[in-house]
Design a protein around this motif. Structure first.
Motif, PDB file in Angstrom:
ATOM      1  N   ILE A  61       6.874   9.178  13.216  1.00  0.00           N
ATOM      2  CA  ILE A  61       6.621   7.737  13.217  1.00  0.00           C
ATOM      3  C   ILE A  61       7.806   6.989  12.617  1.00  0.00           C
ATOM      4  CG2 ILE A  61       5.172   5.918  12.218  1.00  0.00           C
ATOM      5  CD1 ILE A  61       2.800   7.799  12.485  1.00  0.00           C
ATOM      6  N   LEU A  62       8.328   7.497  11.508  1.00  0.00           N
ATOM      7  CA  LEU A  62       9.486   6.853  10.891  1.00  0.00           C
ATOM      8  C   LEU A  62      10.725   6.983  11.773  1.00  0.00           C
ATOM      9  CD1 LEU A  62       9.068   7.855   7.125  1.00  0.00           C
ATOM     10  CD2 LEU A  62       8.458   5.706   8.244  1.00  0.00           C
ATOM     11  N   TRP A  63      10.864   8.113  12.455  1.00  0.00           N
ATOM     12  CA  TRP A  63      12.010   8.286  13.345  1.00  0.00           C
ATOM     13  C   TRP A  63      11.964   7.284  14.496  1.00  0.00           C
ATOM     14  CZ3 TRP A  63      12.677   9.321  18.509  1.00  0.00           C
ATOM     15  CH2 TRP A  63      13.977   9.657  18.905  1.00  0.00           C
ATOM     16  N   GLN A  64      10.749   7.038  15.020  1.00  0.00           N
ATOM     17  CA  GLN A  64      10.624   6.125  16.155  1.00  0.00           C
ATOM     18  C   GLN A  64      10.675   4.661  15.718  1.00  0.00           C
ATOM     19  OE1 GLN A  64       7.186   6.809  18.598  1.00  0.00           O
ATOM     20  NE2 GLN A  64       7.656   5.148  20.005  1.00  0.00           N
ATOM     21  N   SER A  65       9.986   4.313  14.633  1.00  0.00           N
ATOM     22  CA  SER A  65       9.908   2.904  14.209  1.00  0.00           C
ATOM     23  C   SER A  65      11.146   2.472  13.427  1.00  0.00           C
ATOM     24  CB  SER A  65       8.652   2.680  13.370  1.00  0.00           C
ATOM     25  OG  SER A  65       8.686   3.462  12.184  1.00  0.00           O
ATOM     26  N   GLN A  66      11.789   3.391  12.723  1.00  0.00           N
ATOM     27  CA  GLN A  66      13.038   3.146  11.993  1.00  0.00           C
ATOM     28  C   GLN A  66      13.017   1.873  11.136  1.00  0.00           C
ATOM     29  OE1 GLN A  66      16.550   3.622  14.447  1.00  0.00           O
ATOM     30  NE2 GLN A  66      15.626   5.296  15.592  1.00  0.00           N
ATOM     31  N   PRO A  67      12.136   1.812  10.138  1.00  0.00           N
ATOM     32  CA  PRO A  67      12.171   0.656   9.239  1.00  0.00           C
ATOM     33  C   PRO A  67      13.421   0.667   8.373  1.00  0.00           C
ATOM     34  CG  PRO A  67      10.638   2.319   8.441  1.00  0.00           C
ATOM     35  CD  PRO A  67      11.105   2.788   9.789  1.00  0.00           C
ATOM     36  N   THR A  68      13.922  -0.514   8.059  1.00  0.00           N
ATOM     37  CA  THR A  68      15.066  -0.617   7.155  1.00  0.00           C
ATOM     38  C   THR A  68      14.623  -0.735   5.702  1.00  0.00           C
ATOM     39  OG1 THR A  68      15.094  -3.031   7.409  1.00  0.00           O
ATOM     40  CG2 THR A  68      16.463  -1.749   8.922  1.00  0.00           C
TER      41      THR A  68
ATOM     42  N   MET B 171      23.969   9.975   7.965  1.00  0.00           N
ATOM     43  CA  MET B 171      23.728   8.638   8.526  1.00  0.00           C
ATOM     44  C   MET B 171      22.474   8.047   7.892  1.00  0.00           C
ATOM     45  SD  MET B 171      23.091   7.532  12.499  1.00  0.00           S
ATOM     46  CE  MET B 171      24.697   8.123  13.021  1.00  0.00           C
ATOM     47  N   SER B 172      22.548   6.825   7.429  1.00  0.00           N
ATOM     48  CA  SER B 172      21.403   6.196   6.788  1.00  0.00           C
ATOM     49  C   SER B 172      20.473   5.618   7.839  1.00  0.00           C
ATOM     50  CB  SER B 172      21.865   5.088   5.845  1.00  0.00           C
ATOM     51  OG  SER B 172      22.313   3.975   6.574  1.00  0.00           O
ATOM     52  N   VAL B 173      19.258   5.251   7.385  1.00  0.00           N
ATOM     53  CA  VAL B 173      18.283   4.635   8.287  1.00  0.00           C
ATOM     54  C   VAL B 173      18.829   3.337   8.847  1.00  0.00           C
ATOM     55  CG1 VAL B 173      15.996   3.577   8.402  1.00  0.00           C
ATOM     56  CG2 VAL B 173      16.316   5.706   7.148  1.00  0.00           C
ATOM     57  N   HIS B 174      19.622   2.616   8.068  1.00  0.00           N
ATOM     58  CA  HIS B 174      20.163   1.332   8.513  1.00  0.00           C
ATOM     59  C   HIS B 174      21.099   1.489   9.703  1.00  0.00           C
ATOM     60  CE1 HIS B 174      18.773  -0.933   4.921  1.00  0.00           C
ATOM     61  NE2 HIS B 174      18.874   0.253   4.361  1.00  0.00           N
ATOM     62  N   GLU B 175      21.699   2.658   9.855  1.00  0.00           N
ATOM     63  CA  GLU B 175      22.709   2.838  10.888  1.00  0.00           C
ATOM     64  C   GLU B 175      22.150   3.402  12.188  1.00  0.00           C
ATOM     65  OE1 GLU B 175      25.155   5.330   8.526  1.00  0.00           O
ATOM     66  OE2 GLU B 175      26.499   3.719   7.952  1.00  0.00           O
ATOM     67  N   LEU B 176      20.896   3.856  12.179  1.00  0.00           N
ATOM     68  CA  LEU B 176      20.321   4.424  13.373  1.00  0.00           C
ATOM     69  C   LEU B 176      20.081   3.355  14.428  1.00  0.00           C
ATOM     70  CD1 LEU B 176      17.714   6.854  11.804  1.00  0.00           C
ATOM     71  CD2 LEU B 176      19.852   7.476  12.910  1.00  0.00           C
ATOM     72  N   LYS B 177      20.211   3.757  15.691  1.00  0.00           N
ATOM     73  CA  LYS B 177      19.940   2.837  16.794  1.00  0.00           C
ATOM     74  C   LYS B 177      18.463   2.527  16.845  1.00  0.00           C
ATOM     75  CE  LYS B 177      20.435   2.268  21.783  1.00  0.00           C
ATOM     76  NZ  LYS B 177      20.861   2.914  23.047  1.00  0.00           N
ATOM     77  N   ARG B 178      18.111   1.240  16.944  1.00  0.00           N
ATOM     78  CA  ARG B 178      16.712   0.831  16.941  1.00  0.00           C
ATOM     79  C   ARG B 178      16.081   1.051  18.305  1.00  0.00           C
ATOM     80  NH1 ARG B 178      16.418  -5.046  14.299  1.00  0.00           N
ATOM     81  NH2 ARG B 178      14.327  -4.790  15.117  1.00  0.00           N
ATOM     82  N   PRO B 179      14.849   1.611  18.352  1.00  0.00           N
ATOM     83  CA  PRO B 179      14.166   1.781  19.626  1.00  0.00           C
ATOM     84  C   PRO B 179      13.808   0.422  20.214  1.00  0.00           C
ATOM     85  CG  PRO B 179      13.144   3.101  17.881  1.00  0.00           C
ATOM     86  CD  PRO B 179      14.089   2.149  17.231  1.00  0.00           C
ATOM     87  N   PRO B 180      13.569   0.345  21.528  1.00  0.00           N
ATOM     88  CA  PRO B 180      13.151  -0.922  22.127  1.00  0.00           C
ATOM     89  C   PRO B 180      11.822  -1.387  21.561  1.00  0.00           C
ATOM     90  CG  PRO B 180      12.910   0.898  23.680  1.00  0.00           C
ATOM     91  CD  PRO B 180      13.678   1.426  22.508  1.00  0.00           C
ATOM     92  N   LEU B 181      11.562  -2.704  21.704  1.00  0.00           N
ATOM     93  CA  LEU B 181      10.381  -3.325  21.108  1.00  0.00           C
ATOM     94  C   LEU B 181       9.102  -2.655  21.558  1.00  0.00           C
ATOM     95  CD1 LEU B 181       9.235  -5.626  19.391  1.00  0.00           C
ATOM     96  CD2 LEU B 181       9.270  -7.075  21.420  1.00  0.00           C
ATOM     97  N   ALA B 182       9.024  -2.261  22.821  1.00  0.00           N
ATOM     98  CA  ALA B 182       7.799  -1.665  23.343  1.00  0.00           C
ATOM     99  C   ALA B 182       7.423  -0.398  22.590  1.00  0.00           C
ATOM    100  CB  ALA B 182       7.949  -1.369  24.824  1.00  0.00           C
ATOM    101  N   ASP B 183       8.429   0.339  22.078  1.00  0.00           N
ATOM    102  CA  ASP B 183       8.177   1.596  21.400  1.00  0.00           C
ATOM    103  C   ASP B 183       7.511   1.405  20.041  1.00  0.00           C
ATOM    104  OD1 ASP B 183      11.206   3.276  22.540  1.00  0.00           O
ATOM    105  OD2 ASP B 183       9.296   2.891  23.534  1.00  0.00           O
ATOM    106  N   ILE B 184       7.630   0.223  19.455  1.00  0.00           N
ATOM    107  CA  ILE B 184       7.046  -0.007  18.130  1.00  0.00           C
ATOM    108  C   ILE B 184       5.851  -0.950  18.194  1.00  0.00           C
ATOM    109  CG2 ILE B 184       9.262   0.371  16.990  1.00  0.00           C
ATOM    110  CD1 ILE B 184       9.347  -2.702  16.561  1.00  0.00           C
ATOM    111  N   ALA B 185       5.374  -1.267  19.393  1.00  0.00           N
ATOM    112  CA  ALA B 185       4.297  -2.246  19.539  1.00  0.00           C
ATOM    113  C   ALA B 185       3.032  -1.819  18.808  1.00  0.00           C
ATOM    114  CB  ALA B 185       3.995  -2.474  21.023  1.00  0.00           C
ATOM    115  N   GLN B 186       2.754  -0.524  18.755  1.00  0.00           N
ATOM    116  CA  GLN B 186       1.508  -0.059  18.128  1.00  0.00           C
ATOM    117  C   GLN B 186       1.496  -0.280  16.623  1.00  0.00           C
ATOM    118  OE1 GLN B 186       1.098   4.321  18.083  1.00  0.00           O
ATOM    119  NE2 GLN B 186       3.164   4.388  18.979  1.00  0.00           N
ATOM    120  N   TRP B 187       2.660  -0.444  16.011  1.00  0.00           N
ATOM    121  CA  TRP B 187       2.724  -0.660  14.558  1.00  0.00           C
ATOM    122  C   TRP B 187       3.076  -2.105  14.187  1.00  0.00           C
ATOM    123  CZ3 TRP B 187       6.143   3.474  16.333  1.00  0.00           C
ATOM    124  CH2 TRP B 187       5.488   4.718  16.354  1.00  0.00           C
TER     125      TRP B 187
END
Length: 299
Positions: A118-125, A1-17
């Motif tokens: 960090i990459l697993w949680q933020s999941q940049p495309t 599964m590519s990074v593009h296909e992973l489910k994105r975490p909610p906005l609050a989870d990436i607020a620190q970045w």
């Protein structure tokens, strides 16, 4: 599964970045309209200073936004940037916002073990990682790392400067390891309309700062502490008569000899045009007091 296909975490989870400057693009268009030929960014590359005017910045952002869209960047995309603050990183950050996506600033001082969660949680495309050693680390994690030149295409180089100074300009020698720093930098730069200057590398920051002689400092609490320590290292050892003379001159620069001593120290540090210091949270009062002593209006 590519990074593009992973489910994105909610906005609050990436607020620190997340980099969030709501009026950034409107402010950029404003300065490009009212001060199109005034310098907006300055950067030292290969020993030479270069400048981007406000109109150049706007055009480059629009061009990069088109390049991002051609790479599949959409309103659902996330661009991670990791590296030293410099024009390319700022331009690409604004271009990602222009394309409607989100921007995440992730420290460039992380090892593989720290970067993975960090990459697993933020999941940049998409990712922009200029430093070669760090870029390989991201590639090993399966990230799609963008090439700036490929996005930008053939273009004229930025203007080479005969002088590195301007009446008012911010100075930054930071990178994405400063959490929240990119938001601070964009907000202060675009809010004030003053140019921002960047060193060629962290190792040349002190020398490049002397050449620029900035009017304002945009630094983290940790970097302000290092600068306060650099000031002390330029003075004689504590407890000696030379140090007592320097401290006396810095605290009371009203007369000729004291003023000459203080001016010499300020020039060695590149602080002889200093007016403003952005006060980072958690800055130690003694560090701030030390730096405030070198502001131009009290020298």
């Amino acid at each position: 599964m590519s990074v593009h296909e992973l489910k994105r975490p909610p906005l609050a989870d990436i607020a620190q970045w997340r980099v969030d400057v709501p009026q950034a693009l409107e402010q950029l268009r404003h300065w490009a309209q009212v001060s199109p030929l005034q310098p907006a960014l300055r950067h030292k590359r290969h020993g030479q200073w270069y400048a981007w005017r406000w109109i150049d910045v706007l055009r480059d952002v629009e061009r990069l936004a088109d390049g991002l869209r051609q790479q599949g960047f959409t309103e659902q995309s996330r661009l991670a940037v990791s590296g030293a603050f410099e024009p390319n990183l700022l331009l690409l950050t604004l271009a990602a916002q222009q394309a409607g996506g989100q921007v995440l600033a992730i420290g460039d001082d992380l090892d593989a073990q720290a970067l993975h969660p960090i990459l697993w949680q933020s999941q940049p495309t998409h990712a922009f990682v200029p430093r070669r050693q760090t870029r390989q680390l991201w590639l090993n994690h399966g990230q799609a790392v963008l090439d700036f030149a490929e996005l930008f295409g053939p273009s004229e180089p930025p203007q080479r400067l005969r002088t590195s100074r301007t009446q008012a300009q911010w100075w930054s020698e930071e990178g994405t390891q400063w959490q929240g720093g990119l938001t601070v930098l964009l907000a202060q730069w675009l809010g004030s309309g003053q140019a921002v200057a960047f060193p060629e590398s962290p190792g040349s920051a002190s020398r490049d700062r002397r050449e620029v002689a900035p009017s304002g400092l945009l630094l983290s609490a940790e970097r302000l502490q290092r600068l306060a320590e650099e000031i002390d290292s330029r003075l004689a050892a504590p407890g000696t008569w030379r140090r007592r003379l320097c401290d006396w001159a810095i605290a009371r620069p009203e007369k000729g000899l004291q003023r000459l001593i203080k001016q010499r120290v300020r020039r060695l540090l590149g602080l002889h045009h200093l007016h403003d210091i952005w006060q980072a949270p958690r800055t130690r009062p003694d560090n701030l007091a030390r730096l405030n002593e070198f502001k131009r209006d009290i020298a």
